[in-house]
Structure formats: C-alpha cells, structure tokens
Design an enzyme around this catalytic site. Structure first.
Site, PDB file in Angstrom:
ATOM      1  N   THR A 249      41.260  38.205  17.952  1.00  0.00           N
ATOM      2  CA  THR A 249      40.462  36.981  18.110  1.00  0.00           C
ATOM      3  C   THR A 249      40.817  36.179  19.358  1.00  0.00           C
ATOM      4  O   THR A 249      40.066  35.285  19.759  1.00  0.00           O
ATOM      5  CB  THR A 249      40.701  36.040  16.914  1.00  0.00           C
ATOM      6  OG1 THR A 249      42.105  35.735  16.871  1.00  0.00           O
ATOM      7  CG2 THR A 249      40.261  36.673  15.605  1.00  0.00           C
TER       8      THR A 249
ATOM      9  N   HIS B 233      41.864  14.180  35.304  1.00  0.00           N
ATOM     10  CA  HIS B 233      42.300  15.320  34.491  1.00  0.00           C
ATOM     11  C   HIS B 233      43.806  15.570  34.641  1.00  0.00           C
ATOM     12  O   HIS B 233      44.456  16.020  33.709  1.00  0.00           O
ATOM     13  CB  HIS B 233      41.516  16.575  34.869  1.00  0.00           C
ATOM     14  CG  HIS B 233      40.035  16.397  34.705  1.00  0.00           C
ATOM     15  ND1 HIS B 233      39.460  16.127  33.492  1.00  0.00           N
ATOM     16  CD2 HIS B 233      39.030  16.400  35.621  1.00  0.00           C
ATOM     17  CE1 HIS B 233      38.155  15.996  33.645  1.00  0.00           C
ATOM     18  NE2 HIS B 233      37.870  16.152  34.935  1.00  0.00           N
TER      19      HIS B 233
ATOM     20  N   ASP C  82      47.597  42.924  22.020  1.00  0.00           N
ATOM     21  CA  ASP C  82      48.126  43.654  20.862  1.00  0.00           C
ATOM     22  C   ASP C  82      47.316  44.932  20.662  1.00  0.00           C
ATOM     23  O   ASP C  82      46.459  45.297  21.490  1.00  0.00           O
ATOM     24  CB  ASP C  82      48.201  42.746  19.613  1.00  0.00           C
ATOM     25  CG  ASP C  82      46.839  42.468  18.988  1.00  0.00           C
ATOM     26  OD1 ASP C  82      45.796  42.926  19.522  1.00  0.00           O
ATOM     27  OD2 ASP C  82      46.807  41.784  17.947  1.00  0.00           O
TER      28      ASP C  82
ATOM     29  N   HIS D 214      39.317  21.249  34.111  1.00  0.00           N
ATOM     30  CA  HIS D 214      39.751  20.022  33.434  1.00  0.00           C
ATOM     31  C   HIS D 214      41.145  20.118  32.820  1.00  0.00           C
ATOM     32  O   HIS D 214      41.864  19.119  32.794  1.00  0.00           O
ATOM     33  CB  HIS D 214      38.763  19.644  32.326  1.00  0.00           C
ATOM     34  CG  HIS D 214      37.438  19.185  32.852  1.00  0.00           C
ATOM     35  ND1 HIS D 214      36.456  18.644  32.052  1.00  0.00           N
ATOM     36  CD2 HIS D 214      36.907  19.205  34.122  1.00  0.00           C
ATOM     37  CE1 HIS D 214      35.398  18.338  32.772  1.00  0.00           C
ATOM     38  NE2 HIS D 214      35.639  18.678  34.040  1.00  0.00           N
TER      39      HIS D 214
ATOM     40  N   CYS E  11      43.858  39.606  22.007  1.00  0.00           N
ATOM     41  CA  CYS E  11      44.188  40.208  20.700  1.00  0.00           C
ATOM     42  C   CYS E  11      42.866  40.352  19.952  1.00  0.00           C
ATOM     43  O   CYS E  11      41.805  40.412  20.587  1.00  0.00           O
ATOM     44  CB  CYS E  11      45.249  39.401  19.945  1.00  0.00           C
ATOM     45  SG  CYS E  11      44.784  37.748  19.404  1.00  0.00           S
TER      46      CYS E  11
HETATM   47  C1  RB5 Z   1      45.522  41.942  14.296  1.00  0.00           C
HETATM   48  O1  RB5 Z   1      44.985  42.588  13.183  1.00  0.00           O
HETATM   49  C2  RB5 Z   1      44.909  40.564  14.444  1.00  0.00           C
HETATM   50  O2  RB5 Z   1      45.372  39.723  13.452  1.00  0.00           O
HETATM   51  C3  RB5 Z   1      45.224  40.005  15.806  1.00  0.00           C
HETATM   52  O3  RB5 Z   1      44.762  40.867  16.790  1.00  0.00           O
HETATM   53  C4  RB5 Z   1      44.644  38.652  16.138  1.00  0.00           C
HETATM   54  O4  RB5 Z   1      43.293  38.604  15.838  1.00  0.00           O
HETATM   55  C5  RB5 Z   1      45.381  37.497  15.635  1.00  0.00           C
HETATM   56  O5  RB5 Z   1      45.103  36.337  15.943  1.00  0.00           O
END
Ligand code: RB5
Length: 146
Positions: A67, A133, A8, A98, A65
C-alpha cells in the site's frame, strides 16, 4: 542526483520497473532491496532507505510496499525524514512543493506502473517552494526535538 529505492516482497516487480525508469530519466539509483518475493517486513527496507537519505548518502528516497503505508511509517521514524504516500501525481507534486517530502512512497497493490511513473516524474520535477511552507516544515521537524 542519486535516488535510494527500497521495497518489500509485494513490490519487487514494480521496484525494478521504477528503478529502470529512474535510470532512463538520468538518475543514479541505489537499490536497498529486497529482490525476493518471499514474505518480509517492509520496516527493514523503509528504515534502510530513510537512513541513507538522512545521512545524505542519497539525495531522495522512493519506497514501495503493498500500500505504501507500512514502509512510509517506518521511514518516518527516522530523524529528518518526511515520507509521503501518494497515489496520484498531484499529491506527489505538492508533497515536494509544500511539505519538502524527501521520501516518496506508494503501493504496488494500489496503483499501476503507468500511474507510478507519473507520480515519480511529478515528484522529482517539483521543487520545494519555501516561504510560508518552510515555517510549517520547521514546525513538523521541531516535533522530533520534543
Ligand atoms: C504485505 O503483505 C503488506 O502488508 C505490505 O506490503 C504493506 O501493504 C504494508 O503496509
């Protein structure tokens, strides 16, 4: 081996660095976007890469993204996908050995580029161990049929 990559707006810079790193390592890269830092929804790119992996248009997928969480959740909604969010190389290696993870996810706002490269290398160098596994992975995939 061909790797599908998607991200993203939070991960454009890291995606480009990881794509270049993959090519340095000798992998073919299919970039599913986004290349824009304008706010977008990670679900679109998670789904695109996941569908390419499920259809065997690419061998494996890498998603980034902020996180790694949102984009992996989207990917895991596609049948046949086992996406693992990893913030360090040990989990990445074990997710292949695994769990036979076919998509790797991480967060551009969580880890730095050097750790991301270590994670990618550990994940791609590892192989699924099968055996006990396989039974466990089969149980996970059977959930899709219920
Ligand atoms: C975008 O602001 C953020 O929410 C996205 O990149 C991600 O971290 C979502 O899980």
């Amino acid at each position: 081996m061909k790797i599908g990559i998607g991200n993203d707006h939070a991960a454009v810079v890291m995606k480009n660095e990881i794509a270049a790193y993959l090519e340095e390592l000798g992998y073919e890269v299919a970039d599913f976007g986004t290349d824009s830092e304008t706010s977008c929804c990670y679900a679109e790119y998670g789904e695109k890469v996941a569908r390419a992996v499920a259809a065997k248009d690419v061998d494996l997928g890498i998603l980034i993204c902020g996180t790694g969480v949102g984009i992996s959740l989207a990917a895991n909604k596609v049948k046949g996908i086992r996406a693992a969010v990893c913030s360090e190389p040990c989990t990445a290696r074990l997710s292949r050995q695994h769990n036979n993870a076919n998509v790797l996810a991480f967060g551009a706002r969580i880890i730095g580029i050097e750790t991301a490269k270590e994670i990618v290398k550990a994940w791609l160098d590892a192989e699924f161990e099968g055996g006990r596994h396989q039974t466990r992975v089969d149980m996970i995939m059977a959930i899709e049929e219920k």
